[in-house]
Write an enzyme that holds these catalytic residues in place. Structure first.
Site, mmCIF file in Angstrom:
data_model
loop_
_atom_site.group_PDB
_atom_site.id
_atom_site.type_symbol
_atom_site.label_atom_id
_atom_site.label_comp_id
_atom_site.label_asym_id
_atom_site.label_seq_id
_atom_site.Cartn_x
_atom_site.Cartn_y
_atom_site.Cartn_z
ATOM 1 C CD GLN A 205 -7.885 0.189 1.251
ATOM 2 O OE1 GLN A 205 -9.015 -0.134 1.260
ATOM 3 N NE2 GLN A 205 -7.345 0.996 0.801
ATOM 4 C CG ASP A 246 -2.902 7.001 6.911
ATOM 5 O OD1 ASP A 246 -3.873 5.973 6.933
ATOM 6 O OD2 ASP A 246 -2.246 7.497 5.401
HETATM 7 O O1 MRU Z 1 -5.347 4.611 1.341
HETATM 8 P P1 MRU Z 1 -4.614 4.210 1.870
HETATM 9 O O2 MRU Z 1 -5.453 2.648 1.453
HETATM 10 O O3 MRU Z 1 -3.766 4.317 1.497
HETATM 11 O O4 MRU Z 1 -4.807 3.223 3.772
HETATM 12 C C1 MRU Z 1 -3.715 3.511 3.894
HETATM 13 C C2 MRU Z 1 -3.799 2.574 5.555
HETATM 14 O O5 MRU Z 1 -4.845 3.545 5.827
HETATM 15 C C3 MRU Z 1 -3.338 1.960 6.279
HETATM 16 O O6 MRU Z 1 -3.420 1.714 7.605
HETATM 17 C C4 MRU Z 1 -1.802 3.273 7.057
HETATM 18 O O7 MRU Z 1 -1.376 4.454 5.767
HETATM 19 C C5 MRU Z 1 -0.557 2.986 7.595
HETATM 20 S S1 MRU Z 1 0.182 1.336 6.645
HETATM 21 C C6 MRU Z 1 1.275 0.509 7.086
#
Ligand code: MRU
Length: 358
Positions: A205, A246
């Site tokens: 990401q 999250d």
């Molecule tokens: O697995 P993902 O890409 O959904 O994980 C996303 C994250 O860990 C982000 O840091 C979190 O969702 C915050 S997004 C504003």
């Protein structure tokens, strides 16, 4: 600054158009910009599971629109549509376990449904509610950006080197981001020297999404392997780690992308400040302690393969995709209701009693 920041909103991951949900397929970024049209709750649930859309707030917003699609389909089918709807809600709730925004959005939509009066246009009013969830996340991003940048100015001054992990930007929210919202605001205020973006194994990401978003805005960004973070804190004058979340437990423990916990430990050792930026929809007061948060584990193939090519011998792999950072390693939690410094149970409870600032 709000107007300036709104003008900087370029990337969008979610669009509600002509009664359907369009999701920018984040699996193909940064090289391809393709959109997936979702016309049923089942398609949205699959898109969340497969990471077409990801990031806690974006998952919640998508689930809200999926609820509208489900209501519309169940109404058309007739019969006891409210009872039948539960199947769609269960499917959506099972798509990913950790981001609480998913469950929060489904609860908001369910509560709105329960407040409908006989003769109301159910699908129309629920659509208004979903658009409201989307819009209020966008507003929250702006408020948090302002609060976060005020902290940076107050605690450190000009020309900061910031480090971020995963993607907590426009692609992960309804606006221009939580952690990346603060980073964008710091850039606009002339407080930023450089952003270091952890590449964020295994889904990348950081290198695929965060670096793409920031570069598109002309913000100086350098990608590094996740394991370089401590070295960068020691040698590159990193002043802040800024991340999203999250799920935040009632005691201030923060679940976020795997690797966030070790960043916080390293930040503490190097005297680097640690800021978590998340809307209050990410705070789960029903979960007392971070240890009670369900942390998703994804398929081992995400580690054992790269671009479809096997990169390890025939071995097992463990792929937890989130970890929990204990509250006592966190300097600030920034929300649209205000800032909590050195979070604990009492301060989190006080925060949740406050109204939104804008
Ligand atoms: O697995 P993902 O890409 O959904 O994980 C996303 C994250 O860990 C982000 O840091 C979190 O969702 C915050 S997004 C504003």
């Amino acid at each position: 600054m709000r107007e300036q920041l709104l003008a900087a909103e370029k990337v969008k991951a979610i669009e509600w158009r002509d009664g359907a949900l369009y999701l920018l397929d984040q699996r193909a970024l940064p090289f391809e910009e393709t959109w997936l049209r979702c016309d049923s709750a089942a398609v949205v649930a699959q898109a969340i599971r497969d990471m077409v859309v990801r990031g806690a707030p974006a998952i919640g917003i998508s689930a809200a629109y999926a609820f509208v699609l489900a209501v519309r389909a169940r109404l058309q089918a007739g019969g006891d549509w409210r009872a039948a709807l539960q199947e769609d809600v269960d499917l959506l709730a099972a798509s990913r376990p950790t981001a609480v925004n998913l469950f929060w959005a489904l609860t908001c939509m369910r509560e709105r449904l329960e407040r409908l009066k006989p003769g109301d246009d159910a699908a129309g009013l629920l659509e208004v509610a979903a658009i409201g969830i989307h819009q209020s996340d966008r507003e929250a991003n702006l408020t948090m950006a302002q609060l976060g940048v005020d902290l940076i100015r107050r605690h450190q001054g000009n020309q900061q080197n910031l480090l971020t992990h995963c993607n907590a930007g426009a692609l992960a929210t309804g606006g221009f981001g939580t952690a990346l919202g603060v980073i964008r605001a710091a850039f606009h205020e002339g407080l930023l020297e450089r952003v270091y973006a952890d590449e964020t194994r295994p889904w990348l990401q950081g290198s695929r999404l965060t670096a793409w978003e920031l570069a598109a805005d002309g913000i100086p960004v350098t990608v590094n392997v996740d394991s370089a973070a401590a070295h960068l804190m020691k040698t590159r004058g990193i002043t802040w780690v800024i991340v999203g979340a999250d799920r935040i437990a009632a005691n201030g423990d923060v679940a976020n992308k795997i690797g966030t916990y070790q960043l916080a430990v390293n930040a503490m050792h190097h005297g680097v400040r640690f800021m978590v930026v998340a809307p209050s929809s990410t705070i789960d007061m029903a979960t007392e302690h971070g240890d009670d948060i369900v942390l998703e584990e994804r398929d081992a193939s995400e580690l054992l393969e790269l671009g479809g090519q096997r990169i390890a011998a025939g071995v097992d792999a463990l792929n937890p995709v989130f970890d929990v950072t204990p509250a006592d390693l966190i300097d600030f939690i920034v929300t649209e209701k205000g800032v909590v410094d050195r979070p604990d149970t009492e301060k989190m409870a006080q925060l949740m009693c406050r109204k939104r600032l804008h």
